[in-house]
Structures are given as C-alpha cells and as structure tokens.
Design a protein around this motif. Structure first.
Motif, PDB file in Angstrom:
ATOM      1  N   ALA A  71       0.985  -0.991   0.145  1.00 38.38           N
ATOM      2  CA  ALA A  71      -0.353  -0.052   0.271  1.00 38.38           C
ATOM      3  C   ALA A  71       0.600   0.790  -0.327  1.00 38.38           C
ATOM      4  O   ALA A  71       0.640   2.223  -0.291  1.00 38.38           O
ATOM      5  CB  ALA A  71      -0.806   0.259   1.053  1.00 38.38           C
ATOM      6  N   PHE A  72       2.002   0.772   0.476  1.00 37.11           N
ATOM      7  CA  PHE A  72       2.488   2.942   0.777  1.00 37.11           C
ATOM      8  C   PHE A  72       4.038   2.474  -0.440  1.00 37.11           C
ATOM      9  O   PHE A  72       5.122   2.888  -0.621  1.00 37.11           O
ATOM     10  CB  PHE A  72       3.358   2.752   1.942  1.00 37.11           C
ATOM     11  N   TRP A  73       3.941   1.287  -1.403  1.00 35.37           N
ATOM     12  CA  TRP A  73       4.663   1.758  -2.945  1.00 35.37           C
ATOM     13  C   TRP A  73       4.644   3.324  -3.334  1.00 35.37           C
ATOM     14  O   TRP A  73       3.572   3.760  -3.010  1.00 35.37           O
ATOM     15  CB  TRP A  73       4.287   0.455  -3.557  1.00 35.37           C
ATOM     16  N   PRO A  74       6.045   3.459  -3.346  1.00 35.13           N
ATOM     17  CA  PRO A  74       7.135   3.071  -3.858  1.00 35.13           C
ATOM     18  C   PRO A  74       8.049   3.090  -2.538  1.00 35.13           C
ATOM     19  O   PRO A  74       9.111   2.955  -2.511  1.00 35.13           O
ATOM     20  CB  PRO A  74       8.088   3.852  -5.179  1.00 35.13           C
ATOM     21  N   PHE A  75       7.328   3.789  -1.501  1.00 28.25           N
ATOM     22  CA  PHE A  75       8.457   3.979  -0.448  1.00 28.25           C
ATOM     23  C   PHE A  75       7.699   3.498   0.664  1.00 28.25           C
ATOM     24  O   PHE A  75       6.873   3.320   2.073  1.00 28.25           O
ATOM     25  CB  PHE A  75       7.982   4.947   0.528  1.00 28.25           C
ATOM     26  N   ILE A  76       8.161   1.693   0.368  1.00 26.59           N
ATOM     27  CA  ILE A  76       7.882   0.210   1.051  1.00 26.59           C
ATOM     28  C   ILE A  76       8.719   0.790   2.488  1.00 26.59           C
ATOM     29  O   ILE A  76       9.755   0.535   3.152  1.00 26.59           O
ATOM     30  CB  ILE A  76       7.850  -0.603   0.658  1.00 26.59           C
ATOM     31  N   PRO A  77       7.913   0.934   4.218  1.00 23.13           N
ATOM     32  CA  PRO A  77       7.885   0.553   5.024  1.00 23.13           C
ATOM     33  C   PRO A  77       8.820  -0.608   5.097  1.00 23.13           C
ATOM     34  O   PRO A  77       8.538  -1.676   5.019  1.00 23.13           O
ATOM     35  CB  PRO A  77       7.009   0.945   6.290  1.00 23.13           C
ATOM     36  N   GLN A  78      10.592  -0.613   6.442  1.00 25.92           N
ATOM     37  CA  GLN A  78      11.282  -1.981   5.795  1.00 25.92           C
ATOM     38  C   GLN A  78      11.106  -1.793   7.163  1.00 25.92           C
ATOM     39  O   GLN A  78      10.533  -0.922   8.197  1.00 25.92           O
ATOM     40  CB  GLN A  78      12.442  -1.866   5.503  1.00 25.92           C
ATOM     41  N   MET A  79      11.165  -3.706   8.371  1.00 25.01           N
ATOM     42  CA  MET A  79      11.765  -3.770   9.431  1.00 25.01           C
ATOM     43  C   MET A  79      12.771  -3.017  10.059  1.00 25.01           C
ATOM     44  O   MET A  79      13.787  -2.811   9.338  1.00 25.01           O
ATOM     45  CB  MET A  79      11.860  -5.257   9.536  1.00 25.01           C
ATOM     46  N   ASP A  80      12.744  -2.612  11.397  1.00 20.24           N
ATOM     47  CA  ASP A  80      13.590  -1.955  11.854  1.00 20.24           C
ATOM     48  C   ASP A  80      14.243  -1.082  11.220  1.00 20.24           C
ATOM     49  O   ASP A  80      15.015  -0.121  11.976  1.00 20.24           O
ATOM     50  CB  ASP A  80      15.398  -2.806  12.133  1.00 20.24           C
ATOM     51  N   ALA A  81      13.753  -0.028  10.293  1.00 21.92           N
ATOM     52  CA  ALA A  81      14.076   1.584   9.755  1.00 21.92           C
ATOM     53  C   ALA A  81      13.575   1.809  11.115  1.00 21.92           C
ATOM     54  O   ALA A  81      12.714   2.307  11.596  1.00 21.92           O
ATOM     55  CB  ALA A  81      13.193   1.317   8.662  1.00 21.92           C
ATOM     56  N   ALA A  82      14.400   3.115  10.642  1.00 22.44           N
ATOM     57  CA  ALA A  82      13.757   4.563  11.041  1.00 22.44           C
ATOM     58  C   ALA A  82      12.648   5.455  11.244  1.00 22.44           C
ATOM     59  O   ALA A  82      11.597   4.729  10.730  1.00 22.44           O
ATOM     60  CB  ALA A  82      14.585   5.601  11.816  1.00 22.44           C
ATOM     61  N   ASP A  83      11.655   5.250  12.766  1.00 19.51           N
ATOM     62  CA  ASP A  83       9.975   5.634  12.752  1.00 19.51           C
ATOM     63  C   ASP A  83       9.855   7.206  12.069  1.00 19.51           C
ATOM     64  O   ASP A  83      11.158   8.238  12.851  1.00 19.51           O
ATOM     65  CB  ASP A  83       9.835   5.670  13.645  1.00 19.51           C
ATOM     66  N   THR A  84       9.727   7.763  11.046  1.00 22.37           N
ATOM     67  CA  THR A  84       9.855   9.165  11.099  1.00 22.37           C
ATOM     68  C   THR A  84       7.735  10.117  11.026  1.00 22.37           C
ATOM     69  O   THR A  84       7.823  10.629   9.998  1.00 22.37           O
ATOM     70  CB  THR A  84       9.819   9.253   9.259  1.00 22.37           C
ATOM     71  N   ASN A  85       7.498   9.747  12.467  1.00 22.87           N
ATOM     72  CA  ASN A  85       6.308  10.155  12.648  1.00 22.87           C
ATOM     73  C   ASN A  85       6.262  11.186  13.417  1.00 22.87           C
ATOM     74  O   ASN A  85       5.195  12.265  12.633  1.00 22.87           O
ATOM     75  CB  ASN A  85       5.507   9.107  13.530  1.00 22.87           C
ATOM     76  N   LYS A  86       7.580  11.902  13.296  1.00 18.63           N
ATOM     77  CA  LYS A  86       7.801  12.635  13.966  1.00 18.63           C
ATOM     78  C   LYS A  86       8.412  14.127  12.752  1.00 18.63           C
ATOM     79  O   LYS A  86       8.877  13.812  12.595  1.00 18.63           O
ATOM     80  CB  LYS A  86       9.042  12.352  14.877  1.00 18.63           C
ATOM     81  N   HIS A  87       7.201  14.695  13.263  1.00 21.57           N
ATOM     82  CA  HIS A  87       7.050  16.404  11.652  1.00 21.57           C
ATOM     83  C   HIS A  87       8.348  17.040  12.933  1.00 21.57           C
ATOM     84  O   HIS A  87       8.469  17.854  13.074  1.00 21.57           O
ATOM     85  CB  HIS A  87       6.084  16.416  11.895  1.00 21.57           C
TER      86      HIS A  87
END
Length: 742
Positions: free
Chosen positions: A355-371
């Motif tokens: 659903a997030f293609w082309p920016f598919i979230p990967q395991m253990d990636a940094a959380d970018t929810n903080k704006h």
C-alpha cells in the motif's frame, strides 16, 4: 463501557486478521452490490424541505391554512411571468405579449397551469396600470395546479419560453419568477450538483494524498472505501425515502457526500499512519495492523459517537430544513463509523506493505512519524504555555466578537446564481415596481360565526382597523380601500373581500420596504404583537374575532423565530452531550470541558473571521441565516475529532512519562497526520464552492477556514498549552485515568 471497548477491540482485531480482513471486504462489497440491484437511489426520492415547521403550527402556517379553508382554490404555486425591455416596451411588444396571453387561455397551453391572468381581455386603461411606471416591465400572474411536481413545472416553463420565442419575441426579455419559478429553479440547481461534487471531491482527495504521501495506492484506498460506503448509504436512504421512513432532503445528500469522504479519509490517515510505524516493528502486515488499529478503536468510536450525537440533536429542532438533516446524517455517520472500525483496517491489512509503494516501510527502519515542525512547536508549548495560551485566547476572542456583527439574510434568491431566471426576474421587478408590491401581505379577520345582519358593523370595524394599520410605521398602503359607501352598503363589497362562508374578511397590505428585509420583518412582528389592541380599538371582540397575517414576510418572521430557537437548542444540547461523552472517554470533566470550550471558541472565531472576509473582500452585506447553524453542527462535531485523537495519544504516552512530556510527545507524534487530515478535510469542504447555491459555497468556505484554524492553531497550540498550563505543577508519572479524575 469496558465491555463496549472490549467488543470494539475484538471487531477491529478480527478485521485486521488475515481471514477476517477478507471476510469484511467480501461482506461490504456483496452488500453494496445487492443493494445496488434491489434498492433505489436516494436521489429518486429526494426532495427540498420547505421553509416551515415540522408541526405546521407556527402563526403564519395556521393563518395560511385558515385562509385556504375560507377562500378555497384549486390553484397551487404562483408563477410571475416577467416581460422587460430596457428603455420601455414598444407597441409591437405589447401586441406579441397580447398574442402570448391569448395562447395561455387556449387548450394548447401546458396542462400544469390552472389559471392565468387574462391580460388580453383587459381594456387599454387597465393594461396600462399593469405596466411599471417607465413602461419597461409587465407582470402576468399564472397559477400552477396543486401538488404539481417540480419536473413537470420545469417542462411547463420551458414550453412557455419556446412558445414565446416561436412568436418572434426574441428581443423581449422573458423571465419566470415567483414561488413557482423559485421552486423549479431550486430543483434544476441540484439536478447534476451531486455528480459534480462527487467527482471533484474524489479527484481532490486523490491529488492531496498523492502530494502528501507520494503513493498512488495510499491515495486510492480511502477513495475506494468511501465509494463502497457511499454505495451502501445511498441505497439505504433510497429505501427510507421509498417507504416514507423519513424525508430525504436534497441539500443534506450533498453535504453528506462531503462528510462521508472527509471522515473516511480522516480515519484512513489515522490508521495507516500508525500502521506504517508498526510495519517497521513486525514482519507480518496483519500483526502490524492488529497493533496499529487496536489502540485506535476507542478514539474512532468516540469520534464517530460525537459526530453522531451532534447530528441526533437536529431531531430536537423545529425548522424542517434542520430537522430533516438529522435522519440522513444519522444513517450516514453510523455506517461511516462501521466502515472506520471494519472496512478501513481490513483494506489496509489486505494490501499490506504494498500500500505504501514506492516508499515501502522495512523492518527496523527509523520511525519518521515525528514531524520537525511539530517537534519545535511542542517545545514552545511546554516552555511558554501561559504566554501562548493568553495570546491565542486574546486573538480568538477578538475574532469571536465579530460573530455578533453578522447580518443574517432571509432572502433565498440572493443565494441563487445571478443568471438564474427566477432571480433575474425578481431583480427586474425590484428595479421597476415599488418594493412592497413584490410580496404583499394579506390581513385575514376571522370569526367563528359572523351573522349576515352584522356585515355593516363588521365593515365599519374593518375600516377602523385598516386605518390604524395604515398609520403604522412601515406600512405603505391598504388595498382595497374600505370606503364609507362600503360601510353604508351603498356599493357592493369587492369580490373576494368577504369569504363565501361569511366568517372572514381579507384585504392586502403593501409594505414600505422590501418584503425580505429585516425592517419589513420588524414591521410585521410589531403588528402581530399589537393585534389584540388593534382589534379592540377597531371595535372587535378580541376573544371572538382573530386577526391573522398571511404572506412571505409573515412567514419570514416565523422562520427567524424558529432559527433563533433552534440555534440556542443546538448549542446547548451539543455542548452538554459532548462534555458528557468526552468525560466518559477521558474520565475527566476538566479535560472534557477544555476540549469543548476550545472548539466552541474556535467556532465563534472562525465565523467572525469568515464574516470579515465575506464583508470586506467579497463585498457581501449579509449571509444566509442557516450558515451559522450548519457550521456549528459540523465544525464542532468534526473539530472535536482531532482533539480526541490528540488526547488519546497523550493518554497513551502518559502511562510511561510525565504529563508535560506526554503532551509534548502527543503533539509531536500526531502533528503530521492531524495536519494532513485537517488540510484534506478543509479542502473537501471547500469543494462546496463548486455548488451553484451561494449558501452552500459560503458554508464550504466557512468550514474550510474553521477547520484550518482548528487543526493548526486550536489543536496544534491552544489546547496543548492549556493542558500544560492547567497541570504544570503535577510532575507525576501516572496512570492517566486515575490522575485525570483529580
């Protein structure tokens, strides 16, 4: 409440599971398809709610019913046929109009008409009196048959225009206005409006989601969900209309469409924002959705609950256009809530990481929810809470003050497009005839039994009554004049002066001012307040004889009264219900009060700010009296959503960190997604600007302005600063529910 929350979480968890997601989507799609083949569309049974009360017992309504009983007629709504030429109608123009008038009395005229004023039968002297002073304009009255459908009326009006053109009168301006013309044009306005609204809304939401999240699948999923939900809601409303369960109001369908797409998109944003974070922690996308959707079950439930409560309060209104919104929106909100708890998590769970293609979230990636912006904003909030709160309260207070300066308009025609025939025709009449003649008032004097031998005495009293009314400020003339010869029976009473039952007399009042203006409404209201005294001074027994006022201005006085009453009822009920519901959710009256108080301040400030724009930038001297009511219900119901989402996240963090830190993190973590949701929600309501009715596009602008203020200022800064300021001394690592009780 714990059992309800437990059940909701089970529903969400089932919808998030591998098997459950497929079953939920299958059920929604099959249900939508079955309804599409077996149930009618809501548009087939939609109608425009009349500007009247649900009880039919307002003074002008009682007066109208009595008048129709005393002066029975087969006529329905009246159409005013307006003929106009700049510089004056010529002799040949009069000949064409005369020929047209003759045609209107033949069998070739449309069957929808019951009677037409026979202009061609009058002598030249009487005809001249029918023209405006400058001889540029002529009105001919035409009455439709009772209960004629608006589509039939439109066809009849088209036949008139075609016939007038065939007679070679192409250089004479011909417009159709009056109650019948206005009613027919209203239906025409909304004929294709919903389709345009839906397409525009879909394209706008898709575009904004693409810009914000840069993923075509993420952009299309909320649209698909909204279309499925709309397919179900539309057919259920169609069934309700077909079986007369309730009135399906045309305007409510348009606004419901906007509400549906806006709220579905909001819930989708909240869910997939959490979902993206959880996908970085869990390898299974179903497990990630389980952890993302479960904590959101409660805020979505209370969010939908607050919207539903706000819509249900419309059942307590007495004005039909408000009351008829209630069932349509209640059905819509219930199904939107069900979609938020089932269809949205199922759809995202089924698509998974793709659903997030082309920016598919990967395991253990940094959380970018903080704006970054909201990280800095949250630091300011916890550092200078008092200063920021006071500054914002002053700014919002000054803007809210402008609310008291709003001038309401009760003239529906001013909402119509400037080139619409009914508006053009009415404006021609305004320019060429005395204002009061556009909609005269009828005075009805009724007694249960009027003896025939008391007619002279009654006419003498009517003469005194008419004289007193004519001397009242704001009254121009009385028609017909009640003369001494009529009192002494030297001449016969004019036709229609006394009813066939002999129980009633009637005459007309011409007002000084425009019948739709506040000054005319004040004049009528003054007459109604003085009616007993007027009757007594004229020699009538006020217990046996009653005075009634019939006409558009008398109706507007009742509309103004109902609007004022309903506004007070709605603000009171919605405020109390939201405080009660939010107290249950937060387990704190103080938090609930703060949330509702800030949203109410946001409402008044938004309307005040919007009024300044409408007045000084758009040049409007008044706005529809309905806009403040519509705006209140939707802005408060939808605006509280973001406060609920923010508080839910703060509560979550407050179980692990101190209150002030929890507020800081809550603002940081929700800032991006709530801001995105607010922008999309505001833009969705701004789509109403495409609507042909001024009332709707001003409502859309007001909502867009209010939502942006609420999203970025109230939820982003004002509420958090108040939360920190009012609890700053409590340095506690706490269980949120227990501490907030204190």
């Amino acid at each position: 409440m714990k059992r309800i929350m437990k059940s909701l979480k089970k529903i969400v968890q089932f919808s998030s599971s591998k098997k459950g997601a497929k079953w939920v989507i299958f059920f929604w799609i099959v249900f939508m398809i079955l309804l599409s083949f077996t149930a009618p569309s809501s548009k087939e049974y939609a109608s425009n709610s009349s500007e009247s009360s649900i009880s039919g017992k307002m003074p002008s309504e009682i007066a109208q019913d009595l008048y129709e009983e005393e002066y029975p007629s087969d006529d329905g709504l009246t159409a005013l046929l307006v003929f106009h030429r700049e510089g004056g109608l010529k002799v040949e123009d009069r000949e064409k109009i005369t020929s047209f008038s003759e045609w209107l009395t033949t069998d070739d005229k449309p069957e929808a008409f019951s009677s037409v004023l026979p202009f061609h039968q009058f002598n030249e002297s009487i005809q001249n009196q029918m023209f405006s002073k400058d001889q540029s304009t002529l009105i001919i009255n035409a009455s439709l048959k009772e209960n004629i459908d608006s589509d039939v009326a439109n066809q009849a009006f088209d036949s008139l225009r075609n016939q007038f053109t065939r007679m070679g009168a192409t250089d004479i301006q011909f417009e159709i206005t009056g109650p019948a013309g206005i009613s027919a044009d209203t239906v025409t306005l909304f004929k294709n409006a919903d389709f345009v609204l839906m397409i525009t809304t879909i394209l706008l939401i898709f575009f904004l989601l693409m810009v914000i999240y840069r993923s075509p699948i993420i952009a299309i999923i909320p649209v698909i969900i909204a279309l499925i939900a709309y397919g179900v809601i539309d057919r259920i409303l169609g069934i309700a209309g077909k079986w007369d369960w309730f009135t399906v109001d045309s305007a409510s369908i348009s606004i419901m469409l906007v509400l549906l797409f806006a709220v579905i998109t909001d819930y989708s944003l909240f869910i997939f924002s959490r979902y993206r974070s959880e996908l970085k922690k869990y390898p299974s996308h179903y497990e990630a959705m389980h952890h993302a959707a479960t904590p959101l079950a409660e805020p979505i439930f209370f969010s939908g609950g607050t919207i539903l409560m706000a819509m249900l309060t419309l059942f307590f209104t007495v004005f039909k256009p408000y009351n008829h919104f209630a069932p349509v929106f209640a059905v819509a909100v219930i199904l939107i809530l069900l979609a938020g708890l089932t269809l949205i998590p199922s759809m995202f769970a089924l698509f998974g990481r793709k659903a997030f293609w082309p920016f598919i979230p990967q395991m253990d990636a940094a959380d970018t929810n903080k704006h970054p912006f909201w990280e800095k904003a949250s630091q300011l909030i916890v550092t200078y809470p008092k200063r920021m709160a006071v500054l914002l309260l002053i700014i919002f207070g000054l803007s809210a003050y402008q609310f008291s300066t709003i001038s309401p308009s009760y003239n529906l025609l001013k909402s119509f497009p400037e080139d619409l025939s009914s508006r053009v025709g009415f404006e021609i009449l305004e320019e060429n005839y005395p204002a009061g003649q556009l909609a005269p008032l009828t005075v009805l004097v009724h007694q249960d039994q009027i003896a025939t031998n008391n007619v002279a005495e009654n006419v003498a009293s009517l003469q005194a009554l008419a004289k007193s009314i004519e001397e009242t400020e704001g009254i121009s003339t009385i028609s017909p004049s009640i003369t001494d010869e009529m009192v002494s029976a030297q001449v016969s009473l004019p036709k229609g002066f006394q009813s066939d039952s002999l129980n009633s007399f009637s005459f007309q009042i011409i007002l000084d001012d425009h019948p739709y203006e506040q000054s005319s409404m004040d004049t009528v209201e003054s007459l109604l307040q003085q009616k007993d005294e007027l009757m007594k001074n004229a020699g009538f027994d006020s217990e046996e004889t009653q005075l009634y006022l019939i006409g558009q201005t008398a109706k507007l006085v009742d509309i103004q009264s109902m609007n004022q009453r309903d506004t007070i009822v709605l603000i009171t009920l919605v405020t109390l219900l939201l405080i009660g519901l939010l107290s249950i959710q937060t387990k704190s009256f103080k938090l609930a009060f703060l949330m509702v108080a800030t949203i109410l301040l946001s409402y008044f400030a938004s309307l005040g700010f919007s009024w300044l724009i409408f007045k000084y930038l758009l040049g409007l001297d008044a706005i529809s009296y309905r806009i403040p009511v519509y705006t209140f219900v939707f802005m408060v119901a939808l605006g509280i959503d973001y406060n609920i989402m923010l508080l839910a996240r703060i509560k979550e963090r407050a179980k692990e960190v101190e209150w002030i830190q929890a507020v800081k993190e809550g603002v940081t973590l929700t800032g991006g997604v709530i801001s995105s949701a607010g922008v999309i929600l505001a833009a969705t309501f701004a789509v109403l600007i495409t609507q042909p009715l001024q009332e709707l596009y001003l409502f859309g602008m007001t909502m867009a302005i209010g939502i942006l203020l609420d999203t970025f200022v109230v939820r982003g800064f004002l509420l958090p600063t108040l939360l920190v300021w009012t609890t700053k001394k409590r340095k506690i690592t706490f269980n949120c529910e227990d501490t907030l009780k204190k």
